[in-house]
Motif scaffolding. Structure first.
Motif, mmCIF file in Angstrom:
data_model
loop_
_atom_site.group_PDB
_atom_site.id
_atom_site.type_symbol
_atom_site.label_atom_id
_atom_site.label_comp_id
_atom_site.label_asym_id
_atom_site.label_seq_id
_atom_site.Cartn_x
_atom_site.Cartn_y
_atom_site.Cartn_z
ATOM 1 N N ALA A 184 0.826 -1.207 0.000
ATOM 2 C CA ALA A 184 0.000 0.000 0.000
ATOM 3 C C ALA A 184 0.860 1.257 0.000
ATOM 4 N N GLN A 185 1.930 1.241 0.799
ATOM 5 C CA GLN A 185 2.771 2.442 0.839
ATOM 6 C C GLN A 185 3.602 2.578 -0.428
ATOM 7 N N LYS A 186 4.004 1.458 -1.006
ATOM 8 C CA LYS A 186 4.706 1.523 -2.290
ATOM 9 C C LYS A 186 3.800 2.145 -3.336
ATOM 10 N N ARG A 188 1.787 4.334 -2.879
ATOM 11 C CA ARG A 188 1.782 5.780 -2.665
ATOM 12 C C ARG A 188 3.181 6.357 -2.838
ATOM 13 N N ALA A 190 6.153 5.231 -1.760
ATOM 14 C CA ALA A 190 7.199 5.032 -0.768
ATOM 15 C C ALA A 190 8.335 4.233 -1.391
ATOM 16 N N PRO A 206 6.277 4.462 7.939
ATOM 17 C CA PRO A 206 4.911 4.266 7.427
ATOM 18 C C PRO A 206 4.467 2.812 7.403
ATOM 19 N N ILE A 209 4.216 1.826 11.915
ATOM 20 C CA ILE A 209 3.117 2.382 12.713
ATOM 21 C C ILE A 209 1.789 1.681 12.436
ATOM 22 N N PRO A 210 1.384 1.537 11.153
ATOM 23 C CA PRO A 210 0.138 0.781 10.932
ATOM 24 C C PRO A 210 0.239 -0.658 11.429
ATOM 25 N N PHE B 101 -6.132 -0.109 -1.529
ATOM 26 C CA PHE B 101 -6.257 -1.506 -1.112
ATOM 27 C C PHE B 101 -7.501 -1.727 -0.263
ATOM 28 N N PHE B 109 -0.765 6.354 8.837
ATOM 29 C CA PHE B 109 0.344 6.252 9.791
ATOM 30 C C PHE B 109 0.771 7.596 10.378
ATOM 31 N N ASN B 123 6.213 12.001 -2.116
ATOM 32 C CA ASN B 123 7.010 10.917 -2.694
ATOM 33 C C ASN B 123 7.117 11.037 -4.202
ATOM 34 N N PHE B 124 5.980 11.336 -4.826
ATOM 35 C CA PHE B 124 5.960 11.332 -6.282
ATOM 36 C C PHE B 124 6.511 12.624 -6.868
#
Lengths: 274, 302
Positions: A184-186, A188, A190, A206, A209-210, B101, B109, B123-124
Motif C-alpha cells: 500500500a505504501q509503495k 503511494r 514510498a 509508514p 506504525i500501521p 487496497f 500512519f 514521494n511522487f
C-alpha cells in the motif's frame, strides 16, 4: 520475500519424525545440543552429523527446506569462521599462512574455525528439524507439558504456553499484514530500497506504525473473543490432543543415547581437537 | 491510458512445495474512461491481477501494457542506466495508477491527516513547494467530501471508520492519478457510507479520474455502477461485457460461484410469471421499467 525470514517453517509430511511426541523431540533436541557442545574432535561430529542426517532422511523433509534455515545465519557462521581463523591463539601452533592480508593463520586456528563453524551449522540444522517436523501448536503443547512441574511453585505454565502459541499463530498473519502495508505504501510512492541506512530506517515508519496499531487491534479483538467464550486456563482444562510416548519415541531415545555414548567414547579415546 | 494484457501468468510460492497458480493466463483490455468492475469469488486472482497494474507485482510471464508503460517480462539484461530509468518509470506509473487496497484505513500512519494525505504527493513530486503541496492536499481532502480546515491537524487515528477511509482515498487521489484502482472499497461500510462512497467514485470519475477499476463482491453495486465488467475464475478472465450482458445469464454467473444482482433475480422471476421487464439491471432503470409496466397494465385495465 519476507517469508524466508521465518526461522524454520513447518513442513507437512507423514514420517516417523513427524509422528514423534513433541516432548521427546524437545528433550532429544536438548540432548543433541549437549552432544554438539561436548564433542571434542571431528569423530564426534561424524557421529552427531550422522544422527542428524538419519533424522533428516527419516523425516522426509527435503534438503532444500533445511538449507533455507541455514541461509538465515550463513553470515554469522562466516563471521565466526573468519574471526576464529585469524584470532585464535594456541601454543605450539604451526603457521600456515602469514602473507599480505592473511596473517597468523595456524593449523590450530584453521581447525578451530572449522570446528566452530561446524558446531553452529549442526546446531541450526538440528533445531530446524524440530520446527520443520512439529506444528507450532504441538510444540507449545510439548513445552507446556514439560514445564508442568513448575506449576507446583505457582509458575503460570499454561498462560506462558498460551502466550507462546498465540505469538506463533500470529507470525504469519502479521507477516501478511506487513506485506500488504508495504504494498500500500509503495503504491503511494514510498521507496524502501534507496538512500542510506538512516533514510531507509525512516522510510520504514509508514510500515511500522500501521503494523503496530493493527497488532494491538488484533490483540484486543482476540481478547474479546476469548472472553466471550469464557476462556480460562484453569486446572481442569482438558486437551484435545493427548500426548503419548510411543514406539518411535523409544527408538529415537535409544538411537540418541547410543550416539551420546559414542561421542563420549570418541572424546575419551580419540584425542581432542580443541 | 488503456490497459492491455495478454496471457498473464503468476505463481505464488514459486520454487517451493506450496506452489500455486494465482493467474492462469489473464487476457483483458480496459479502455480509458471506463468504470470497470472486476468480479470473481475469493481466490480467483483479482487482487493479484490488480497489483500487476502498477508494478507492485512484477510480471512473470505474459504481456502487460498500461498506457505507454510496458510492464511485460523481458529477458534482456539491463545496464545500470536502464535500471535507473526503469525505476523512475515505475514511480511515474505508480503515480498515474492509484491503488486503494482493501481496508485502506489500516495504512494510515502519520501524526496528522495533512501529513498522511500529502505522503504520496511528496514521494511522487519531491520538487513541489510547500504551498503547492498544500494546495494539492487541500484539493484531495475536499474532493472526498471532508472539511479541510477542521480535519487537517487531527490525528487520523481519532477519526470515524468512514472518515478514515475517505482520508486514505484522499491520500491516493492527491497525486492526481489518471487510473484509480480500488479493491473492495465498500467492505465494512454501512449502507449510507456505501452509497456515499459510490457517489464519491462517480464524481471522481466525472471530474478528475479518467478510468476507475473496482474489485467487488457485491453484484448489486457492480450492476448499478460499472460500465463494463470482467469475471475472474481460477486465475482467468472467463467473460467480459456490460453488466446487462453478464447478468442476463444467471446460470453462468452462479457457475462462477457468484450471485446475480437483485434486479436480475427479480427480472427473471417476473419473466417466469409472464411479466417482461427490460432494464440494464441498475436499480434506477429497473424501477423505471417496472413503473412503466404498471402504468401500462393500469391503462389496459381501463
Amino acid at each position: 520475500m519476507l517469508k524466508d525470514v521465518v526461522f524454520g517453517q513447518y513442513y507437512p509430511a507423514k514420517s516417523p519424525v513427524h509422528r514423534m511426541d513433541p516432548r521427546s523431540k524437545i528433550v532429544l533436541l536438548i540432548l543433541y545440543i549437549v552432544m554438539i557442545f561436548i564433542v571434542k574432535n571431528f569423530w564426534g561430529f561424524l557421529l552427531t552429523g550422522g544422527l542428524l542426517l538419519a533424522t533428516v532422511f527419516l523425516s522426509k523433509v527435503p534438503l532444500k527446506s533445511m538449507l533455507r534455515s541455514v541461509k538465515a545465519i550463513i553470515f554469522i557462521i562466516l563471521f565466526t569462521f573468519i574471526i576464529n581463523i585469524f584470532f585464535h591463539k594456541e601454543d605450539g601452533a604451526k603457521i600456515l599462512w602469514d602473507v599480505w592480508l592473511i596473517r597468523n593463520v595456524t593449523d590450530k586456528s584453521l581447525y578451530y574455525a572449522i570446528f566452530m563453524a561446524l558446531r553452529l551449522l549442526l546446531l541450526v540444522l538440528g533445531s530446524s528439524i524440530l520446527t520443520l517436523t512439529t506444528t507450532p501448536v504441538s510444540l507449545t503443547d510439548g513445552i507446556e507439558s514439560l514445564l508442568k512441574p513448575l506449576s507446583y511453585i505457582k509458575f503460570p505454565v499454561h498462560e506462558l504456553a498460551l502466550i507462546m502459541s498465540i505469538a506463533l499463530r500470529f507470525i504469519p498473519t502479521l507477516m501478511e499484514e506487513t506485506e500488504r502495508i508495504i504494498a500500500a505504501q509503495k503504491a503511494r510512492g514510498a521507496d524502501f530500497e534507496s538512500g542510506n541506512l538512516f533514510k531507509r530506517a525512516k522510510a520504514l515508519l509508514p510500515v511500522l506504525i500501521p503494523l503496530i496499531t493493527s497488532a494491538f487491534r488484533r490483540a484486543e479483538e482476540l481478547g474479546d473473543a476469548m472472553d466471550a467464550r469464557c476462556y480460562n486456563g484453569s486446572k481442569n482444562r482438558t486437551k484435545y490432543k493427548k500426548l503419548k510416548f510411543s514406539l518411535v519415541d523409544l527408538f529415537g531415545t535409544v538411537l540418541s543415547l547410543t550416539v551420546l555414548a559414542g561421542v563420549i567414547l570418541c572424546n575419551l579415546y580419540l584425542g581432542a581437537t580443541i | 491510458m488503456d490497459i492491455f494484457c495478454k496471457d498473464l501468468y503468476y505463481q505464488y510460492n514459486k520454487n517451493t512445495e506450496f506452489v500455486s497458480y494465482a493467474l492462469n493466463g489473464v487476457s483483458l483490455t480496459i479502455k480509458e474512461g471506463e468504470f470497470f468492475g472486476i468480479i470473481g469469488h475469493t481466490g480467483s486472482g483479482k487482487s493479484t491481477f490488480i497489483q500487476h497494474l502498477n508494478g507492485l507485482i512484477p510480471v512473470e510471464q505474459g504481456i502487460l501494457t498500461v498506457g505507454d508503460y510496458d510492464l511485460s517480462k523481458t529477458d534482456v539484461k539491463k545496464s545500470k542506466k536502464e535500471k535507473k530509468q526503469l525505476k523512475d518509470n515505475l514511480k511515474n506509473l505508480r503515480r498515474s495508477v492509484g491503488m486503494v487496497f482493501q481496508y485502506p484505513e489500516y495504512q494510515l500512519f502519520a501524526e496528522t491527516v495533512f501529513d498522511d494525505v500529502s505522503f504520496g504527493i511528496k514521494n511522487f513530486m519531491p520538487n513541489l513547494s510547500p504551498e503547492e503541496v498544500r494546495i494539492l492536499t487541500k484539493n484531495a481532502i475536499e474532493t472526498v467530501g471532508l472539511d479541510y480546515e477542521k480535519i487537517k491537524d487531527k490525528s487520523p487515528f481519532e477519526l470515524s471508520g468512514g472518515q478514515k477511509r475517505r482520508v486514505a482515498i484522499a491520500g491516493v487521489i492527491a497525486s492526481r492519478p489518471s487510473i484509480l484502482i480500488l479493491d473492495e472499497p465498500c467492505a465494512g461500510l454501512d449502507p449510507t457510507g456505501k452509497t456515499a462512497l459510490w457517489n464519491l467514485l462517480h464524481s471522481l470519475h466525472e471530474r478528475v479520474i479518467k478510468t476507475i477499476i473496482v474489485v467487488s463482491h457485491d453484484m448489486n453495486d457492480v450492476a448499478s455502477n460499472c460500465t463494463s465488467v470482467a469475471v475472474f475464475n481460477r486465475g482467468k478472465v472467463i467473460k467480459t461485457g456490460t453488466p446487462k450482458e453478464l447478468f442476463s445469464d444467471s446460470a453462468f454467473i452462479s457457475d462462477c460461484g457468484l450471485e446475480v444482482p437483485v434486479t436480475a433475480y427479480l427480472t427473471e422471476n417476473l419473466k417466469n410469471v409472464g411479466i417482461k421487464i427490460d432494464s440494464d439491471y441498475t436499480i434506477n432503470r429497473f424501477a423505471e421499467s417496472f413503473a412503466n409496466y404498471l402504468k401500462n397494465t393500469e391503462k389496459a385495465d381501463l
